[in-house]
Design an enzyme around this catalytic site. Structure first.
Site, PDB file in Angstrom:
ATOM      1  N   SER A  26      42.414  42.341  43.833  1.00 40.28           N
ATOM      2  CA  SER A  26      41.694  41.197  43.264  1.00 40.28           C
ATOM      3  C   SER A  26      40.841  40.565  44.352  1.00 40.28           C
ATOM      4  O   SER A  26      41.183  40.636  45.540  1.00 40.28           O
ATOM      5  CB  SER A  26      42.696  40.157  42.742  1.00 40.28           C
ATOM      6  OG  SER A  26      42.053  38.931  42.441  1.00 40.28           O
ATOM      7  N   TYR A  43      49.921  35.126  43.809  1.00 40.33           N
ATOM      8  CA  TYR A  43      49.080  36.239  43.363  1.00 40.33           C
ATOM      9  C   TYR A  43      48.142  36.694  44.482  1.00 40.33           C
ATOM     10  O   TYR A  43      48.078  37.882  44.812  1.00 40.33           O
ATOM     11  CB  TYR A  43      48.276  35.804  42.142  1.00 40.33           C
ATOM     12  CG  TYR A  43      47.447  36.902  41.515  1.00 40.33           C
ATOM     13  CD1 TYR A  43      48.045  37.869  40.720  1.00 40.33           C
ATOM     14  CD2 TYR A  43      46.065  36.959  41.704  1.00 40.33           C
ATOM     15  CE1 TYR A  43      47.289  38.879  40.124  1.00 40.33           C
ATOM     16  CE2 TYR A  43      45.305  37.956  41.113  1.00 40.33           C
ATOM     17  CZ  TYR A  43      45.918  38.916  40.329  1.00 40.33           C
ATOM     18  OH  TYR A  43      45.166  39.919  39.752  1.00 40.33           O
TER      19      TYR A  43
END
Length: 262
Positions: A145, A158
């Site tokens: 990501s 995350y």
């Protein structure tokens, strides 16, 4: 040149195959003539995907496995290779999202995030990478990501887990280079998946994502569109292909410019 020619008939393992990006990768690789082993914890969600791929002339098989379970991963990799032949392509897509302030995030949320996003990448890449090294061929792509390098409020676990997966994959690429095995990263930004939609509070969610938020120090998307899972799958397919034969340890951002080129 048809880049699928050199990969037709080879086996690819895709984790998180039932998710938005994972399913798009399964479809893309199967359409290029690869035999795809799609894994996920959600066996029920894999069933219609495999049926769709086969109806479209592709070859795909479903395997239920939790990537956080090292023993289960090893057993599944062995099962796949016995059933379909050597795994020459691995795509790590499996991931989870637990949001919350770094100061209030629970131990369970932190551990659960790393168990899949980081430990899972380690377990699967180690199991497959060992075999690739012995055969002196193969390519690995880990989907991370843009949050791995750009801080996002409420996304400490995350972002940290994806950053760890990114550096692991680059280090793996350095170690496996001598065996001719390439390891790369695809880092999506906001992509139209169930994970992104779960973060929207109302119908204004898509517009808010495009515009960004000054209060949370978040840049919007310069290209003014959300990524589709297929956009990410195209980048994955490129890095697995012969066209990327001299690319390894690379971090390819697919985020419409949201990270401002890092």
């Amino acid at each position: 040149m048809d880049l699928s020619d050199t990969r037709r008939g080879t086996t690819a393992l895709v984790t998180g195959g039932a998710g938005g990006i994972g399913a798009a990768v399964v479809r893309k690789l199967a359409a290029q003539g690869m035999t795809v082993a799609a894994t996920d914890t959600d066996a029920e969600a894999l069933t219609p995907l495999i049926k769709e791929v086969r109806e479209n002339g592709g070859t795909a098989h479903a395997y239920t496995v939790d990537v956080s379970d090292s023993a289960a991963v090893n057993a599944t990799v062995d099962q796949v290779e016995r059933a379909t032949g050597p795994i020459e392509h691995l795509v790590n897509v499996a991931g989870v999202l637990r949001t919350g302030s770094a100061l209030t995030l629970s131990d369970e949320d932190w551990a659960a995030t790393f168990a899949v996003n980081t430990d899972g990448v380690f377990h699967v890449s180690r199991a497959v990478g060992r075999r690739m090294a012995g055969r002196r061929r193969g390519a690995i792509v880990t989907v991370t990501s843009n949050a791995a390098s750009v801080p996002r409020t409420q996304m400490a676990a995350y972002g940290a887990s994806k950053a760890a997966a990114t550096m692991f994959t680059k280090t793996l690429g350095l170690e496996l280079a001598q065996y001719g095995v390439r390891c790369n990263i695809v880092a999506p930004g906001s992509t139209n998946t169930r994970m992104l939609r779960s973060m929207w509070a109302d119908a204004h969610g898509p517009r808010a994502t495009l515009d960004g938020s000054l209060s949370s120090y978040r840049v919007g998307i310069p290209l003014r569109r959300l990524a589709q899972p297929e956009d990410v799958a195209e980048a994955v397919a490129f890095l697995l292909s012969g066209a990327a034969a001299h690319i390894t340890m690379h971090d390819l951002y697919v985020d419409g410019g949201a990270a401002l080129g890092r």
